[in-house]
Motif scaffolding. Structure first.
Motif, PDB file in Angstrom:
ATOM      1  N   ALA A  17       0.829  -1.213   0.000  1.00 37.64           N
ATOM      2  CA  ALA A  17       0.000   0.000   0.000  1.00 37.64           C
ATOM      3  C   ALA A  17       0.861   1.259   0.000  1.00 37.64           C
ATOM      4  N   SER A  18       0.469   2.217  -0.829  1.00 39.13           N
ATOM      5  CA  SER A  18       1.152   3.514  -0.936  1.00 39.13           C
ATOM      6  C   SER A  18       2.638   3.373  -1.241  1.00 39.13           C
ATOM      7  N   HIS A  19       3.033   2.278  -1.918  1.00 36.72           N
ATOM      8  CA  HIS A  19       4.452   2.056  -2.116  1.00 36.72           C
ATOM      9  C   HIS A  19       4.792   1.376  -3.449  1.00 36.72           C
ATOM     10  N   GLY A  20       4.481   0.098  -3.633  1.00 42.02           N
ATOM     11  CA  GLY A  20       4.929  -0.570  -4.853  1.00 42.02           C
ATOM     12  C   GLY A  20       4.596  -2.044  -4.902  1.00 42.02           C
ATOM     13  N   LEU A  21       5.499  -2.806  -5.486  1.00 41.93           N
ATOM     14  CA  LEU A  21       5.250  -4.213  -5.812  1.00 41.93           C
ATOM     15  C   LEU A  21       6.421  -5.082  -5.360  1.00 41.93           C
ATOM     16  N   VAL A  22       6.112  -6.278  -4.887  1.00 39.95           N
ATOM     17  CA  VAL A  22       7.141  -7.294  -4.631  1.00 39.95           C
ATOM     18  C   VAL A  22       6.740  -8.553  -5.369  1.00 39.95           C
ATOM     19  N   THR A  23       7.690  -9.151  -6.089  1.00 40.43           N
ATOM     20  CA  THR A  23       7.438 -10.468  -6.669  1.00 40.43           C
ATOM     21  C   THR A  23       8.585 -11.396  -6.286  1.00 40.43           C
ATOM     22  N   ALA A  24       8.262 -12.687  -6.241  1.00 38.06           N
ATOM     23  CA  ALA A  24       9.271 -13.692  -5.897  1.00 38.06           C
ATOM     24  C   ALA A  24       9.148 -14.835  -6.884  1.00 38.06           C
ATOM     25  N   GLY A  25      10.272 -15.523  -7.122  1.00 32.90           N
ATOM     26  CA  GLY A  25      10.239 -16.640  -8.056  1.00 32.90           C
ATOM     27  C   GLY A  25      11.411 -17.569  -7.850  1.00 32.90           C
ATOM     28  N   ALA A  26      11.423 -18.621  -8.645  1.00 28.36           N
ATOM     29  CA  ALA A  26      12.526 -19.578  -8.576  1.00 28.36           C
ATOM     30  C   ALA A  26      13.767 -19.037  -9.274  1.00 28.36           C
ATOM     31  N   THR A  27      13.573 -18.068 -10.170  1.00 32.36           N
ATOM     32  CA  THR A  27      14.695 -17.433 -10.880  1.00 32.36           C
ATOM     33  C   THR A  27      14.434 -15.935 -10.975  1.00 32.36           C
ATOM     34  N   LEU A  28      15.483 -15.184 -11.295  1.00 33.08           N
ATOM     35  CA  LEU A  28      15.318 -13.737 -11.487  1.00 33.08           C
ATOM     36  C   LEU A  28      14.380 -13.448 -12.648  1.00 33.08           C
ATOM     37  N   ASP A  29      14.547 -14.201 -13.746  1.00 36.19           N
ATOM     38  CA  ASP A  29      13.667 -13.986 -14.899  1.00 36.19           C
ATOM     39  C   ASP A  29      12.213 -14.229 -14.520  1.00 36.19           C
ATOM     40  N   ALA A  30      11.952 -15.265 -13.730  1.00 31.17           N
ATOM     41  CA  ALA A  30      10.570 -15.573 -13.333  1.00 31.17           C
ATOM     42  C   ALA A  30       9.995 -14.426 -12.488  1.00 31.17           C
ATOM     43  N   ALA A  31      10.796 -13.891 -11.578  1.00 28.67           N
ATOM     44  CA  ALA A  31      10.309 -12.804 -10.721  1.00 28.67           C
ATOM     45  C   ALA A  31      10.056 -11.535 -11.541  1.00 28.67           C
ATOM     46  N   ILE A  32      10.922 -11.249 -12.515  1.00 27.87           N
ATOM     47  CA  ILE A  32      10.724 -10.067 -13.364  1.00 27.87           C
ATOM     48  C   ILE A  32       9.537 -10.278 -14.305  1.00 27.87           C
ATOM     49  N   ASP A  33       9.434 -11.469 -14.894  1.00 23.33           N
ATOM     50  CA  ASP A  33       8.284 -11.755 -15.772  1.00 23.33           C
ATOM     51  C   ASP A  33       6.977 -11.565 -15.005  1.00 23.33           C
ATOM     52  N   LEU A  34       6.967 -12.003 -13.763  1.00 18.12           N
ATOM     53  CA  LEU A  34       5.756 -11.865 -12.954  1.00 18.12           C
ATOM     54  C   LEU A  34       5.457 -10.390 -12.672  1.00 18.12           C
ATOM     55  N   ALA A  35       6.497  -9.618 -12.367  1.00 21.00           N
ATOM     56  CA  ALA A  35       6.301  -8.179 -12.127  1.00 21.00           C
ATOM     57  C   ALA A  35       5.720  -7.507 -13.374  1.00 21.00           C
TER      58      ALA A  35
END
Ligand SMILES: [Zn+2]
Length: 217
Positions: free
Chosen positions: A153-171
């Motif tokens: 809230a009032s800030h941004g996004l966090v994503t997590a994944g098994a790889t960096l690409d997976a976390a960025i793709d999700l974002a």
């Protein structure tokens, strides 16, 4: 991992900027290896990062001397790795459409087939906690096991994944979906996929989508 994890982190940070998910000094990324947690330094532009700027941190948060100061959101990243052993990469960004929802303090409901396939549901918005605070780290750690993407809230996004690409793709998926969702909402009521349908789409993706590693390339 054949590539230097520090270079992988720098490449991922630049991809985050190139995809428009964050700008300037904002956001932070980390990568877990058997050796330690690697995290971007505090307050350095991504385009100037060199491998020696990436900070190695123990899973307990110890930073050996002689390194850059780690991101101020280190506690949030460590909390994700402690919460779920299948997480190996965490991305925190400030993308525009997600921030619009974060300003409203609203979840991103499960409004597309793609979101259902990737997450099995929507993206919850956590209650406000100040950036870099232990409260924020605790809230994210408590939720990330069940939700690989979280709106702060009032800030941004966090994503997590098994790889960096997976976390960025999700974002990227969450940001694009948030953008479309806000456009649709300006026109009329938005249809949500029922929870059972969303979970079925997720099962389909996990079990039947793409190429298995044993199949010829
Ligand atoms: Zn932030």
């Amino acid at each position: 991992m054949s590539q230097d994890p520090r270079q992988a982190l720098i490449d991922a940070a630049r991809r985050l900027v190139a995809q428009g998910l964050t700008a300037g000094l904002s956001g932070n990324l980390s990568l877990a290896t058997a050796e330690c947690i690697w995290i971007t330094p505090s307050g350095m532009p991504y385009e100037t990062l060199r491998t020696q700027d990436i900070v190695a941190v123990s899973r307990e948060g110890a930073v050996s001397p002689g390194q850059r100061r780690p991101s101020v959101e280190l506690g949030m990243h460590l909390g994700c790795y402690r919460a779920d052993a299948t997480i190996s990469a965490v991305v925190h960004a400030h993308p525009t459409a997600v921030i619009a929802l974060a300003m409203l303090g609203q979840d991103l409901p499960c409004v597309t087939d793609s979101l259902a396939g990737s997450l099995g549901g929507g993206v919850p918005c956590l209650p406000y906690a100040p950036s870099a605070s232990p409260e924020l780290a605790e809230q994210v750690a408590a939720a990330v096991g069940a939700h690989r993407a979280l709106i702060l809230a009032s800030h941004g996004l966090v994503t997590a994944g098994a790889t960096l690409d997976a976390a960025i793709d999700l974002a990227l998926l969450v940001e694009r979906t948030a953008n479309s969702y806000l456009l649709a909402r300006a026109v009329g009521p938005v249809r949500q996929l029922p929870a059972a349908v969303a979970l079925a789409r997720r099962r389909f993706v996990l079990e039947g989508y793409g190429q298995s590693p044993s199949e010829p390339q």
